[in-house]
Design a protein around this motif. Structure first.
Motif, PDB file in Angstrom:
ATOM      1  N   ASN A  31      27.891  46.475  28.239  1.00  0.00           N
ATOM      2  CA  ASN A  31      27.671  45.704  29.521  1.00  0.00           C
ATOM      3  C   ASN A  31      28.864  44.547  29.671  1.00  0.00           C
ATOM      4  N   LYS A  32      28.706  43.718  28.671  1.00  0.00           N
ATOM      5  CA  LYS A  32      29.199  42.482  28.587  1.00  0.00           C
ATOM      6  C   LYS A  32      31.003  42.758  28.574  1.00  0.00           C
ATOM      7  N   ASN A  33      31.290  43.644  27.749  1.00  0.00           N
ATOM      8  CA  ASN A  33      32.833  43.994  27.781  1.00  0.00           C
ATOM      9  C   ASN A  33      33.180  44.525  29.184  1.00  0.00           C
ATOM     10  N   THR A  34      32.301  45.450  29.446  1.00  0.00           N
ATOM     11  CA  THR A  34      32.846  46.257  30.754  1.00  0.00           C
ATOM     12  C   THR A  34      32.999  45.359  31.915  1.00  0.00           C
ATOM     13  N   GLU A  35      31.928  44.561  32.232  1.00  0.00           N
ATOM     14  CA  GLU A  35      31.862  43.759  33.462  1.00  0.00           C
ATOM     15  C   GLU A  35      33.293  42.546  33.249  1.00  0.00           C
ATOM     16  N   LYS A  36      33.343  42.162  32.019  1.00  0.00           N
ATOM     17  CA  LYS A  36      34.537  41.297  31.828  1.00  0.00           C
ATOM     18  C   LYS A  36      35.813  42.057  32.266  1.00  0.00           C
ATOM     19  N   LEU A  37      35.946  43.092  31.723  1.00  0.00           N
ATOM     20  CA  LEU A  37      37.309  44.055  31.982  1.00  0.00           C
ATOM     21  C   LEU A  37      37.381  44.123  33.444  1.00  0.00           C
ATOM     22  N   CYS A  38      36.331  45.020  33.918  1.00  0.00           N
ATOM     23  CA  CYS A  38      36.419  45.098  35.531  1.00  0.00           C
ATOM     24  C   CYS A  38      36.872  43.819  36.303  1.00  0.00           C
ATOM     25  N   ASP A  39      36.151  42.810  35.936  1.00  0.00           N
ATOM     26  CA  ASP A  39      36.482  41.463  36.862  1.00  0.00           C
ATOM     27  C   ASP A  39      37.895  41.401  36.673  1.00  0.00           C
ATOM     28  N   PHE A  40      38.395  41.511  35.492  1.00  0.00           N
ATOM     29  CA  PHE A  40      39.873  41.206  35.172  1.00  0.00           C
ATOM     30  C   PHE A  40      40.731  42.331  35.960  1.00  0.00           C
ATOM     31  N   LEU A  41      40.673  43.531  35.858  1.00  0.00           N
ATOM     32  CA  LEU A  41      41.359  44.598  36.496  1.00  0.00           C
ATOM     33  C   LEU A  41      41.239  44.517  38.046  1.00  0.00           C
ATOM     34  N   ARG A  42      40.125  44.083  38.655  1.00  0.00           N
ATOM     35  CA  ARG A  42      39.840  43.965  40.145  1.00  0.00           C
ATOM     36  C   ARG A  42      40.924  43.156  40.949  1.00  0.00           C
ATOM     37  N   GLU A  43      41.349  42.140  40.050  1.00  0.00           N
ATOM     38  CA  GLU A  43      42.319  41.251  40.388  1.00  0.00           C
ATOM     39  C   GLU A  43      43.762  41.762  40.386  1.00  0.00           C
ATOM     40  N   GLN A  44      43.998  42.800  39.806  1.00  0.00           N
ATOM     41  CA  GLN A  44      45.504  43.534  39.697  1.00  0.00           C
ATOM     42  C   GLN A  44      45.983  44.393  40.750  1.00  0.00           C
ATOM     43  N   PRO A  45      46.881  43.786  41.317  1.00  0.00           N
ATOM     44  CA  PRO A  45      47.404  44.440  42.549  1.00  0.00           C
ATOM     45  C   PRO A  45      48.235  45.744  42.283  1.00  0.00           C
ATOM     46  N   LEU A  46      48.492  45.953  41.184  1.00  0.00           N
ATOM     47  CA  LEU A  46      48.976  47.365  40.649  1.00  0.00           C
ATOM     48  C   LEU A  46      48.060  48.498  40.966  1.00  0.00           C
ATOM     49  N   LEU A  47      46.818  48.063  40.840  1.00  0.00           N
ATOM     50  CA  LEU A  47      45.517  49.065  40.775  1.00  0.00           C
ATOM     51  C   LEU A  47      45.104  49.349  42.318  1.00  0.00           C
ATOM     52  N   ARG A  48      44.948  50.614  42.748  1.00  0.00           N
ATOM     53  CA  ARG A  48      44.418  50.612  44.149  1.00  0.00           C
ATOM     54  C   ARG A  48      43.142  50.511  44.212  1.00  0.00           C
ATOM     55  N   GLU A  49      42.411  50.809  43.373  1.00  0.00           N
ATOM     56  CA  GLU A  49      40.695  50.570  43.354  1.00  0.00           C
ATOM     57  C   GLU A  49      40.134  50.746  42.157  1.00  0.00           C
TER      58      GLU A  49
END
Length: 586
Positions: A452-470
């Motif tokens: 849970n901890k690893n995934t939430e931190k990673l998703c918070d990081f990736l959500r800020e990346q403009p290269l990813l649509r969603e």
């Protein structure tokens, strides 16, 4: 320390007992070194005899797999067991053909864990063949059931049944194996093959005997297995299957605050869903079901192929909720099936509202909580039957299959459903598989917390990346509905999906992502796949209608150190950025 014995089946073990006592020994050993990154096409993931995933490291590997290219299929050492037959299962099938006196060039053979399952499989094959004009001439007598009777009475192994059929019916037969999940596990197949080799009075064909001997040699001596487990995990295997199954049921019951007698075990997670459907279907065979939300593909196939049909409300939105209410008012409905959250879009329905509508109109509610997992979510107050794939994070080791049904004590049909399931249940879960699942799941809660901890931190990081649509993740998708099921102790799970602007970007990112790649999820190591390519390659337009993009990459986050996981994603993002920069310069 809590002691497990037969009388414990009549009590509910507390969650704290399981967390604080069973996992005490595991806590100091949880952070095992991550499995070596496997990058060779076709190699088992992990590199173990009974691995349930296989390495397909490049995007094109997955496309070629779906297109049946020999360059991929010829290299596969394993695969997800409902989709790919393990070597031992293939050899067992050849043995079945020989014992039936049939030629493997003209006939196929499906190995199943019981005669009654074989009869249901035969009925399915014939029924589906009758719908295909090119197969309608198939003779009922051409599909036969045989029992494998080579094992001595002293060996207490299940009596496996095989269904033989003309090769023209192979696709239908394999779809039964895939959809129903009523499979013979690789461990059982190896044990049976070993017994066949010991039958020295039988004169097996020389070529088959060679395969039998080679396959029997794969099975490690039990002392070697025990030594390996002790050295690597500090935990010995339980000696017998009955005890292992009881402990698994107690462990699950404690997690969901039910009695162990409410928990029933199955060979696979999909078989648990199939069994839930069959239990309800046998009571009301003419009623259709409703699939609410876009599910993992085989759940929908079960509802469509094994009964009178189903209504598919694939968006799972407010409009679908209104349509659900209309359908429930219009005709008697067998059950409403849903996932919490869904795979791979991580959507959660308004379960309380859905259940109220269904129960008001006499329909059951069947929930698959695999993606949320029973550590994070509690769906039982609104469900009648809860199905879980124990192959995933509950096991985590990616080396054994398993599934469960919990009859919800909150169900208005609890007494009826429990009594009928108890009366009709036949245990087909192989003891050796239960023994390994019990061992793997001892530290489930501790692993779930870290994932849970690893995934939430990673998703918070990736959500800020403009290269990813969603990013599809329960924290970002249908949050209010998810929070309605989320436990105070729980998180958002270990699975998320990334969507890209186009297929080229998805391929560049996927190929550059330096994690294990293959089917399955809920592994102790990070694992990803181009989900839509693997699950819906022949129906990409259909999937796209429901938001399942061909560019979707599904990720199951593991227990590695967070920074190492993030670094892998940063490198993939850098490769994608470089590609975009190169294109803009042209």
């Amino acid at each position: 320390m809590h002691t497990f014995n037969g009388s414990d089946a009549d009590s509910v073990t507390s969650v704290s007992d399981i967390t604080d006592k069973l996992n005490l020994k595991a806590r100091g050993k949880l952070r095992q070194p991550a499995p070596l990154l496997i990058s060779s096409l076709g190699t088992s993931v992990p590199e173990a005899p009974h691995a349930v995933s296989v390495c397909m490291p490049a995007w094109q590997d997955n496309v070629d797999y779906e297109e049946g290219r020999a360059r991929v299929h010829d290299q596969l050492q394993s695969g997800y067991p409902r989709f790919c037959f393990h070597r031992a299962v293939k050899v067992l099938a050849k043995l079945g053909l020989v014992m039936a006196g049939l030629d493997g060039t003209t006939h196929g053979c499906l190995c199943l864990p019981a005669e009654w399952i074989a009869k249901r499989c035969r009925d399915f094959i014939l029924a589906r063949a009758s719908l295909d004009e090119s197969l309608r001439g198939s003779n009922d007598d051409a599909v036969q059931i045989h029992l494998l009777d080579f094992q001595p009475e002293a060996i207490k192994l299940p009596t496996v049944a095989v269904v033989t059929y003309p090769v023209s019916l192979q696709a239908i037969a394999k779809s039964y194996w895939q959809h129903s999940g009523e499979i013979v596990s690789s461990r059982l197949a190896e044990r049976l093959v070993k017994e066949a080799v010991l039958q020295t009075k039988r004169q097996w064909p020389a070529e088959l005997l060679q395969e039998l001997q080679a396959t029997a040699g794969v099975e490690q001596d039990r002392e070697e297995v025990d030594e390996f487990i002790e050295e690597h995990f500090g935990r010995n295997l339980i000696a017998d299957g009955a005890t292992a199954k009881l402990r698994i049921r107690q462990r699950l019951a404690a997690l969901v605050e039910h009695d162990p007698r409410d928990v029933f075990l199955y060979p696979t997670g999909m078989n648990a869903i199939f069994a839930a459907f069959q239990l309800l279907h046998q009571q009301h065979p003419t009623r259709k079901s409703i699939m609410f939300g876009f599910p993992y593909l085989d759940t929908l196939k079960i509802l469509q192929k094994f009964g009178p049909g189903a209504y598919f409300l694939g968006q799972g939105d407010e409009q679908d909720m209104q349509e659900l209410e209309r359908l429930l008012r219009t005709e008697p409905i067998l059950a409403v099936f849903c996932e919490v959250p869904s795979n791979p879009l991580c959507k959660t329905p308004d379960l309380k509202r859905l259940a109220a509508l269904a129960h008001h109109h006499g329909a059951a509610v069947v929930v698959d909580d695999t993606i949320g997992n029973p550590y994070n979510v509690r769906v039982h107050p609104h469900a009648d039957l809860v199905a879980t794939s124990l192959t995933k994070l509950f096991s985590g080791a990616s080396n054994v299959m398993g599934g469960s049904i919990v009859v919800s004590k909150h169900s208005p049909q609890y007494l009826e459903l429990h009594s009928r399931l108890q009366a009709t249940f036949e245990d087909t879960y192989f003891d050796d598989d239960a023994i390994f699942l019990e061992r793997n799941s001892r530290d489930f809660q501790t692993r779930a917390q870290l994932a849970n901890k690893n995934t939430e931190k990673l998703c918070d990081f990736l959500r800020e990346q403009p290269l990813l649509r969603e990013i599809h993740f329960p924290k970002f998708s249908c949050l209010d509905q998810y929070l309605g099921c989320k436990l105070e102790r729980g998180g958002y799970g270990s699975l998320f999906s990334i969507v890209f602007d186009n297929d080229k970007q998805a391929q560049i990112f996927f190929d550059a992502l330096n994690v294990n790649k293959g089917p399955s999820l809920g592994t102790n190591f990070t694992l990803c796949c181009p989900y839509t390519i693997l699950a819906h390659y022949t129906e990409l337009d259909f999937a796209q209608q429901y938001g399942i993009s061909s560019t979707l990459v599904r990720v199951a986050v593991g227990l590695e150190e967070y920074q190492s996981i993030r670094s892998a994603f940063e490198c993939a993002l850098a490769a994608l950025s470089a590609s975009k920069a190169s294109e803009s310069e042209k």
